[in-house]
Motif scaffolding. Structure first.
Motif, PDB file in Angstrom:
ATOM      1  N   LYS A 237    -149.717 -11.112  -4.255  1.00 36.19           N
ATOM      2  CA  LYS A 237    -150.148  -9.916  -2.734  1.00 36.19           C
ATOM      3  C   LYS A 237    -151.287  -9.856  -3.319  1.00 36.19           C
ATOM      4  CE  LYS A 237    -145.948  -8.080  -1.450  1.00 36.19           C
ATOM      5  NZ  LYS A 237    -144.925  -7.648  -2.277  1.00 36.19           N
ATOM      6  N   ARG A 238    -152.442  -9.755  -4.853  1.00 36.21           N
ATOM      7  CA  ARG A 238    -153.537  -9.001  -5.441  1.00 36.21           C
ATOM      8  C   ARG A 238    -154.615  -9.615  -4.753  1.00 36.21           C
ATOM      9  NH1 ARG A 238    -155.744  -6.813 -11.042  1.00 36.21           N
ATOM     10  NH2 ARG A 238    -157.915  -7.358 -10.881  1.00 36.21           N
ATOM     11  N   LEU A 239    -155.446  -9.024  -3.808  1.00 37.13           N
ATOM     12  CA  LEU A 239    -156.752 -10.011  -3.094  1.00 37.13           C
ATOM     13  C   LEU A 239    -157.702 -10.786  -4.155  1.00 37.13           C
ATOM     14  CD1 LEU A 239    -156.746  -7.549  -0.222  1.00 37.13           C
ATOM     15  CD2 LEU A 239    -155.700  -9.564  -0.428  1.00 37.13           C
ATOM     16  N   PRO A 240    -158.176 -11.748  -4.017  1.00 40.64           N
ATOM     17  CA  PRO A 240    -159.409 -11.778  -5.069  1.00 40.64           C
ATOM     18  C   PRO A 240    -160.540 -11.470  -4.177  1.00 40.64           C
ATOM     19  CG  PRO A 240    -158.769 -14.093  -3.266  1.00 40.64           C
ATOM     20  CD  PRO A 240    -157.750 -12.918  -3.383  1.00 40.64           C
ATOM     21  N   THR A 241    -161.723 -11.268  -5.696  1.00 42.39           N
ATOM     22  CA  THR A 241    -162.468 -11.250  -5.571  1.00 42.39           C
ATOM     23  C   THR A 241    -163.678 -11.493  -4.005  1.00 42.39           C
ATOM     24  OG1 THR A 241    -163.032 -10.113  -7.180  1.00 42.39           O
ATOM     25  CG2 THR A 241    -165.217  -9.736  -6.348  1.00 42.39           C
ATOM     26  N   PHE A 242    -163.217 -12.916  -4.805  1.00 43.64           N
ATOM     27  CA  PHE A 242    -164.353 -13.535  -3.257  1.00 43.64           C
ATOM     28  C   PHE A 242    -163.759 -14.724  -3.316  1.00 43.64           C
ATOM     29  CE2 PHE A 242    -166.706 -13.928  -7.137  1.00 43.64           C
ATOM     30  CZ  PHE A 242    -167.740 -14.974  -7.381  1.00 43.64           C
ATOM     31  N   GLN A 243    -163.673 -15.412  -2.626  1.00 44.43           N
ATOM     32  CA  GLN A 243    -163.525 -16.891  -2.200  1.00 44.43           C
ATOM     33  C   GLN A 243    -164.157 -17.938  -2.333  1.00 44.43           C
ATOM     34  OE1 GLN A 243    -160.571 -16.152   0.753  1.00 44.43           O
ATOM     35  NE2 GLN A 243    -158.879 -17.181  -0.459  1.00 44.43           N
ATOM     36  N   LEU A 244    -164.492 -19.090  -2.596  1.00 47.35           N
ATOM     37  CA  LEU A 244    -165.448 -20.460  -2.468  1.00 47.35           C
ATOM     38  C   LEU A 244    -164.189 -21.155  -1.444  1.00 47.35           C
ATOM     39  CD1 LEU A 244    -167.012 -20.422  -5.221  1.00 47.35           C
ATOM     40  CD2 LEU A 244    -167.924 -19.583  -3.193  1.00 47.35           C
ATOM     41  N   ILE A 245    -164.425 -21.766  -0.515  1.00 43.64           N
ATOM     42  CA  ILE A 245    -163.814 -22.700   0.270  1.00 43.64           C
ATOM     43  C   ILE A 245    -164.063 -24.158   0.565  1.00 43.64           C
ATOM     44  CG2 ILE A 245    -162.702 -23.014   2.208  1.00 43.64           C
ATOM     45  CD1 ILE A 245    -162.630 -19.620   2.473  1.00 43.64           C
ATOM     46  N   GLY A 246    -164.214 -24.150   0.060  1.00 42.82           N
ATOM     47  CA  GLY A 246    -163.857 -26.115   0.291  1.00 42.82           C
ATOM     48  C   GLY A 246    -163.512 -26.797   1.262  1.00 42.82           C
ATOM     49  N   LYS A 247    -163.789 -28.574   1.407  1.00 42.37           N
ATOM     50  CA  LYS A 247    -163.143 -29.418   1.826  1.00 42.37           C
ATOM     51  C   LYS A 247    -161.558 -29.618   1.933  1.00 42.37           C
ATOM     52  CE  LYS A 247    -165.496 -32.747   1.820  1.00 42.37           C
ATOM     53  NZ  LYS A 247    -166.374 -34.122   1.340  1.00 42.37           N
ATOM     54  N   SER A 248    -161.062 -29.908   1.040  1.00 44.77           N
ATOM     55  CA  SER A 248    -159.821 -29.320   0.673  1.00 44.77           C
ATOM     56  C   SER A 248    -158.485 -29.036  -0.398  1.00 44.77           C
ATOM     57  CB  SER A 248    -159.214 -30.758   0.250  1.00 44.77           C
ATOM     58  OG  SER A 248    -159.737 -30.910  -1.177  1.00 44.77           O
ATOM     59  N   ALA A 249    -159.726 -27.556  -0.634  1.00 41.48           N
ATOM     60  CA  ALA A 249    -159.692 -27.146  -2.074  1.00 41.48           C
ATOM     61  C   ALA A 249    -160.312 -25.216  -1.591  1.00 41.48           C
ATOM     62  CB  ALA A 249    -159.932 -26.940  -3.354  1.00 41.48           C
ATOM     63  N   ARG A 250    -159.387 -24.442  -2.762  1.00 45.17           N
ATOM     64  CA  ARG A 250    -159.918 -23.056  -2.200  1.00 45.17           C
ATOM     65  C   ARG A 250    -160.120 -22.799  -3.997  1.00 45.17           C
ATOM     66  NH1 ARG A 250    -155.774 -19.978   0.132  1.00 45.17           N
ATOM     67  NH2 ARG A 250    -155.481 -18.658  -0.504  1.00 45.17           N
TER      68      ARG A 250
END
Ligand SMILES: C[S@@+](CC[C@H](N)C(=O)[O-])C[C@H]1O[C@@H](n2cnc3c(N)ncnc32)[C@H](O)[C@@H]1O
Length: 257
Positions: A237-250
């Motif tokens: 449930k813990r929210l990430p500080t930020f995300q990097l989203i690629g084509k197939s992976a995050r």
């Protein structure tokens, strides 16, 4: 595969028999006996240590190859700016961050990070995966071009939960802890690559990932990076500080301090 796969060690060339017998003993696996219903053979071949599914249909032997054309291509394309994983790590290699890849698997992510100049400690709890990575490291270390990269990989066979707890108790806090646990849905996807299928049949699903994540959060001096399939739910449930989203992976990045 619902039950634990049965695995036998086998040396196709008798010159490797002594080595194969020693490995069988070390891993507490049987040596191949004809007629037994094994799922996998751990092949001690002349050029590599690999794994082969011998259920119907049998697969080609699989082994880790840091010198493969595919990894070489990815490595030559990778740069600190372009590689999302490096951006997720967030600290430049020149600053010498202590990075733990707590779920080494086939060691591809670690290899990419090492080729960008990072030193990485890889933890893998599966003795078979550990052996496959260790064999790949030994082979690639013979290659003069790959050797400087390979020398940045420090492989340890350990369960990351207890290993990190010990580091924490000794106040040895790594800067970054990288987690890429098995994701259950990968099993159902038609696009699951053969090598990932092998990996999944060997180690199953990682059912203690939440505990690993909690220990990693307590331990990492700078951040925990979690790799997920692009559309997968968060690990907890813990929210990430930020995300990097690629084509197939995050990559979900959790800044810890
Ligand atoms: C999806 S694979 C990682 C793939 C890897 N990132 C790569 O680039 O090849 C997950 C691996 O983590 C290992 N693993 C999961 N939990 C672990 C733990 N607590 N300690 C050590 N290894 C663990 C599994 O055995 C499996 O080999």
């Amino acid at each position: 595969m619902p039950t634990k796969p049965t695995i036998a060690v086998f040396a196709p060339n008798p010159v490797n028999l002594a080595k194969a017998t020693a490995i069988a003993q070390q891993l507490n696996l049987p040596y191949f006996a004809p007629g037994q219903p094994y799922d996998f053979l751990l092949l001690i071949a002349d050029q590599y240590i690999g794994i082969q599914s011998i259920r119907t249909p049998p697969t080609n032997p699989f082994y880790i190859d840091f010198l493969s054309a595919k990894l070489h291509y990815r490595q030559t394309q990778a740069s600190l700016r372009k590689e999302a994983l490096a951006r997720a790590i967030g600290i430049k290699p020149q600053e010498n961050p202590v990075i733990i890849d707590a779920t080494a698997g086939l060691a591809r992510d670690s290899f990419i990070l090492a080729s960008l100049g990072y030193n990485i400690t890889l933890l893998e709890r599966s003795p078979i995966l550990h052996l496959l990575i260790s064999d790949a490291i030994q082979r690639a270390a013979q290659d003069p071009i790959a050797a400087p990269i390979i020398n940045k990989l420090h492989l340890i066979q350990a369960d990351a939960i207890s290993w990190l707890q010990n580091q924490h108790a000794a106040n040895l806090l790594p800067h970054v802890i990288y987690l890429d646990p098995m994701f259950p849905e990968r099993r159902k996807s038609a696009q699951v690559k053969k090598d990932m299928q092998v990996l999944q049949s060997l180690v199953g699903n990682d059912s203690d990932t939440e505990q690993l994540f909690a220990v990693a959060l307590a331990c990492a001096a700078a951040r925990v990076v979690v790799k997920r399939p692009r559309l997968a739910p968060l690990l907890t449930k813990r929210l990430p500080t930020f995300q990097l989203i690629g084509k197939s992976a995050r990559f979900d990045i959790y800044i810890t301090r």
